[in-house]
Each structure stands twice: as structure tokens, then as C-alpha cells.
Design a protein around this motif. Structure first.
Motif, PDB file in Angstrom:
ATOM      1  N   TYR A 119      41.590  33.441  32.623  1.00  0.00           N
ATOM      2  CA  TYR A 119      40.781  33.750  31.730  1.00  0.00           C
ATOM      3  C   TYR A 119      41.053  34.976  30.903  1.00  0.00           C
ATOM      4  O   TYR A 119      40.742  36.178  31.906  1.00  0.00           O
ATOM      5  N   LEU A 120      41.048  35.228  29.782  1.00  0.00           N
ATOM      6  CA  LEU A 120      41.238  36.391  28.926  1.00  0.00           C
ATOM      7  C   LEU A 120      40.141  37.218  29.127  1.00  0.00           C
ATOM      8  O   LEU A 120      39.979  38.480  29.272  1.00  0.00           O
ATOM      9  N   ASN A 121      38.863  36.422  29.011  1.00  0.00           N
ATOM     10  CA  ASN A 121      37.492  37.119  28.816  1.00  0.00           C
ATOM     11  C   ASN A 121      36.778  36.443  29.880  1.00  0.00           C
ATOM     12  O   ASN A 121      35.866  35.295  29.384  1.00  0.00           O
ATOM     13  N   PRO A 122      36.603  36.455  31.295  1.00  0.00           N
ATOM     14  CA  PRO A 122      35.796  35.762  31.977  1.00  0.00           C
ATOM     15  C   PRO A 122      34.211  35.672  31.845  1.00  0.00           C
ATOM     16  O   PRO A 122      33.735  37.022  31.470  1.00  0.00           O
ATOM     17  N   ARG A 123      33.515  34.889  31.714  1.00  0.00           N
ATOM     18  CA  ARG A 123      31.910  34.960  31.342  1.00  0.00           C
ATOM     19  C   ARG A 123      31.096  34.901  32.458  1.00  0.00           C
ATOM     20  O   ARG A 123      30.053  35.402  32.168  1.00  0.00           O
ATOM     21  N   ASN A 124      31.706  34.760  33.715  1.00  0.00           N
ATOM     22  CA  ASN A 124      30.731  34.536  34.655  1.00  0.00           C
ATOM     23  C   ASN A 124      31.401  34.804  36.231  1.00  0.00           C
ATOM     24  O   ASN A 124      32.584  34.896  35.927  1.00  0.00           O
ATOM     25  N   ARG A 125      30.537  34.998  37.163  1.00  0.00           N
ATOM     26  CA  ARG A 125      31.062  35.221  38.456  1.00  0.00           C
ATOM     27  C   ARG A 125      32.349  33.994  38.807  1.00  0.00           C
ATOM     28  O   ARG A 125      33.404  34.392  39.422  1.00  0.00           O
ATOM     29  N   SER A 126      32.151  32.877  38.529  1.00  0.00           N
ATOM     30  CA  SER A 126      33.015  31.826  38.968  1.00  0.00           C
ATOM     31  C   SER A 126      34.429  31.869  38.255  1.00  0.00           C
ATOM     32  O   SER A 126      35.595  31.767  38.911  1.00  0.00           O
ATOM     33  N   GLU A 127      34.357  32.314  36.947  1.00  0.00           N
ATOM     34  CA  GLU A 127      35.641  32.553  36.315  1.00  0.00           C
ATOM     35  C   GLU A 127      36.435  33.806  36.904  1.00  0.00           C
ATOM     36  O   GLU A 127      37.357  34.014  36.886  1.00  0.00           O
ATOM     37  N   GLU A 128      35.421  34.865  37.297  1.00  0.00           N
ATOM     38  CA  GLU A 128      36.059  36.044  37.938  1.00  0.00           C
ATOM     39  C   GLU A 128      36.640  35.789  39.036  1.00  0.00           C
ATOM     40  O   GLU A 128      37.624  36.236  39.483  1.00  0.00           O
ATOM     41  N   ARG A 129      36.213  34.755  39.989  1.00  0.00           N
ATOM     42  CA  ARG A 129      36.614  34.377  41.433  1.00  0.00           C
ATOM     43  C   ARG A 129      38.229  33.898  40.987  1.00  0.00           C
ATOM     44  O   ARG A 129      39.130  33.784  41.700  1.00  0.00           O
ATOM     45  N   TYR A 130      38.034  32.681  39.864  1.00  0.00           N
ATOM     46  CA  TYR A 130      39.079  31.938  39.709  1.00  0.00           C
ATOM     47  C   TYR A 130      40.146  32.787  39.366  1.00  0.00           C
ATOM     48  O   TYR A 130      41.487  33.073  39.814  1.00  0.00           O
ATOM     49  N   ASN A 131      39.892  34.112  38.481  1.00  0.00           N
ATOM     50  CA  ASN A 131      40.868  35.010  37.990  1.00  0.00           C
ATOM     51  C   ASN A 131      41.437  35.901  38.978  1.00  0.00           C
ATOM     52  O   ASN A 131      42.692  36.186  39.164  1.00  0.00           O
ATOM     53  N   HIS A 132      40.810  36.098  40.086  1.00  0.00           N
ATOM     54  CA  HIS A 132      40.897  37.012  41.087  1.00  0.00           C
ATOM     55  C   HIS A 132      41.946  36.202  42.291  1.00  0.00           C
ATOM     56  O   HIS A 132      43.055  36.768  42.626  1.00  0.00           O
ATOM     57  N   ALA A 133      41.622  35.143  42.375  1.00  0.00           N
ATOM     58  CA  ALA A 133      42.686  34.200  43.159  1.00  0.00           C
ATOM     59  C   ALA A 133      43.955  33.806  42.405  1.00  0.00           C
ATOM     60  O   ALA A 133      45.080  33.874  43.007  1.00  0.00           O
ATOM     61  N   HIS A 134      43.783  33.569  41.196  1.00  0.00           N
ATOM     62  CA  HIS A 134      45.172  33.474  40.181  1.00  0.00           C
ATOM     63  C   HIS A 134      45.854  34.603  40.465  1.00  0.00           C
ATOM     64  O   HIS A 134      47.145  34.456  40.438  1.00  0.00           O
ATOM     65  N   CYS A 135      45.358  35.796  39.929  1.00  0.00           N
ATOM     66  CA  CYS A 135      46.141  37.057  40.295  1.00  0.00           C
ATOM     67  C   CYS A 135      46.871  37.277  41.318  1.00  0.00           C
ATOM     68  O   CYS A 135      47.796  37.711  41.619  1.00  0.00           O
ATOM     69  N   LYS A 136      46.056  37.107  42.510  1.00  0.00           N
ATOM     70  CA  LYS A 136      46.569  37.434  44.009  1.00  0.00           C
ATOM     71  C   LYS A 136      47.682  36.296  44.203  1.00  0.00           C
ATOM     72  O   LYS A 136      48.522  36.684  44.737  1.00  0.00           O
ATOM     73  N   THR A 137      47.474  35.073  43.873  1.00  0.00           N
ATOM     74  CA  THR A 137      48.649  34.155  44.134  1.00  0.00           C
ATOM     75  C   THR A 137      49.872  34.327  43.349  1.00  0.00           C
ATOM     76  O   THR A 137      51.070  34.123  43.854  1.00  0.00           O
TER      77      THR A 137
END
Length: 217
Positions: free
Chosen positions: A108-126
Motif C-alpha cells: 500500500y502506498l498510503n496505508p490507512r489502518n493498522r491492518s494495512e500497515e501489518r500487511y506492508n510490514h510482512a510484504h516488505c520483510k518477505t
């Protein structure tokens, strides 16, 4: 199994590869010179690679001039067409320079909530596996650092040979090359700018489904 090894990194499901591009510098070609000038202003080959969780390169495309966008290389490659036609089961993870598709998930270019932030974190780490892969590849083969003073065709063959030898080194579990010295940049390719409509399409529903199920806060 690819999916199991990727899932162990950060809990991202059904991932079969991390994809990115990196540039290998070459001298100015004698023909179509302008096509090889990348967005950083030097002549290069734009190399696409997909790697597994163990930093082994499972697919490599090394034939496009440096000015070519990452997304074009993927969509015109055999591996991209195979995913598009549903011939490969699984998901690729790419940065925001790639189009969002059911089989290619981007952050997500601009995550709007905690769930999208968690997705981005897992995406980035993987997805970081492919960036680490480029680092190991270029530290092992220093010729990929500097300017290769050969024709584009020969440079592409050299890149291919380095990839084969890199995979052999991974299979043999050879020690990784030392970390780069202070001030030495191994690979720092920021994501290419994306078109607004590349965030649309069926891929957004797959991404949202993951956010609401796997990464829900």
C-alpha cells in the motif's frame, strides 16, 4: 516448498517468489545508445530476477536496455505471461514499480489502518529477500559493480553466467561474501514511479482479502 519457506519469514501466504530489477552498468553502445540510459543517467542493462526464500534465483531476464520500465520487462517476459495465464499457482511480491495483480502483490502506498500497515510490514520483510539476493550476487561477482566495457549482448551473457554460478554457490552452501565496505553501495534501486491505474484491477481484491483475514489487527 517455496510457499512454506516464504511463509516462515513473516507469515505471508502462498508466495512463490520475490521480484525486482537491478541495473548493471555498461559502456555506451554503438547503436541505440539512448535506450540504455537509465533514470539515474548512466548506461545499463535492466536485469529482472525472481528469487526464493533462500536467495536462489529461480528466474532471470537479462536482455533489456536500462531505460525499460520494470513492469514492461515482467509483462513481456515468459514468466509474466505464465502467471497472467494462470499456469503458475502462487503469488509474487514486488515493489510499487509493478502493477497490482491477483498474482503480483505490491505494498500500500498510503496505508490507512493498522491492518494495512501489518500487511506492508510482512510484504516488505518477505520481499527483502530479492534485495538481499542482489547484494550477495554483486558482492560475489564484482564485475557487476563497475562498468562492463563490452557489447550489450556480451554483457547479458556475463550476467547470465554470474547468476548460474551464484545458484551453484547457494546449492553448495558456500559462505556469503563479506558485507560491503563503508561507503560502497551494492544495490540501491528505489522503486520506479507507478501509474495511478496500476493500483486498480482484480489484484486489489486479493490484497484486501489478505488484509481482512491474515493481517487483520
Amino acid at each position: 516448498m517455496l510457499q512454506v519457506e516464504f511463509h516462515a519469514i513473516a507469515g505471508f501466504p502462498n508466495v512463490v517468489g520475490a521480484i525486482d530489477g537491478t541495473h548493471v552498468r555498461l559502456q555506451a553502445p554503438s547503436s541505440d545508445e539512448h535506450l540504455y540510459v537509465n533514470r539515474k543517467g548512466y548506461h545499463s542493462i535492466n536485469v529482472q530476477a525472481i528469487c526464493d526464500a533462500n536467495l536462489k534465483i529461480t528466474n532471470c531476464v537479462a536482455r533489456w536496455a536500462g531505460s525499460t520500465h520494470d513492469s514492461r520487462i515482467l509483462l513481456q517476459s515468459h514468466i509474466g505471461q505464465a502467471f497472467e495465464q494462470g499456469l503458475i499457482d502462487g503469488i509474487l511480491l514486488g515493489d510499487s514499480g509493478y502493477p497490482l495483480k491477483p498474482w503480483l502483490l505490491t505494498p500500500y502506498l498510503n496505508p490507512r489502518n493498522r491492518s494495512e500497515e501489518r500487511y506492508n510490514h510482512a510484504h516488505c520483510k518477505t520481499r527483502n529477500t530479492v534485495e538481499r539476493n542482489f547484494g550477495v550476487l554483486k558482492r560475489r561477482f564484482h564485475c557487476l559493480h563497475g562498468e562492463l566495457r563490452m557489447s550489450p549482448a556480451r554483457v547479458c551473457k556475463i550476467i547470465g553466467a554470474c547468476v548460474v554460478l551464484h545458484n551453484m554457490a547457494r546449492d553448495l552452501a558456500l559462505p556469503e561474501p563479506n558485507e560491503p565496505e563503508l561507503g560502497m553501495v551494492v544495490d540501491a534501486e528505489p522503486a520506479q514511479e507507478n501509474e495511478p491505474d496500476m493500483e486498480q484491477g482484480a489484484g486489489r481484491y486479493v490484497r484486501q482479502a489478505l488484509v481482512e483475514t491474515i493481517f487483520s489487527a
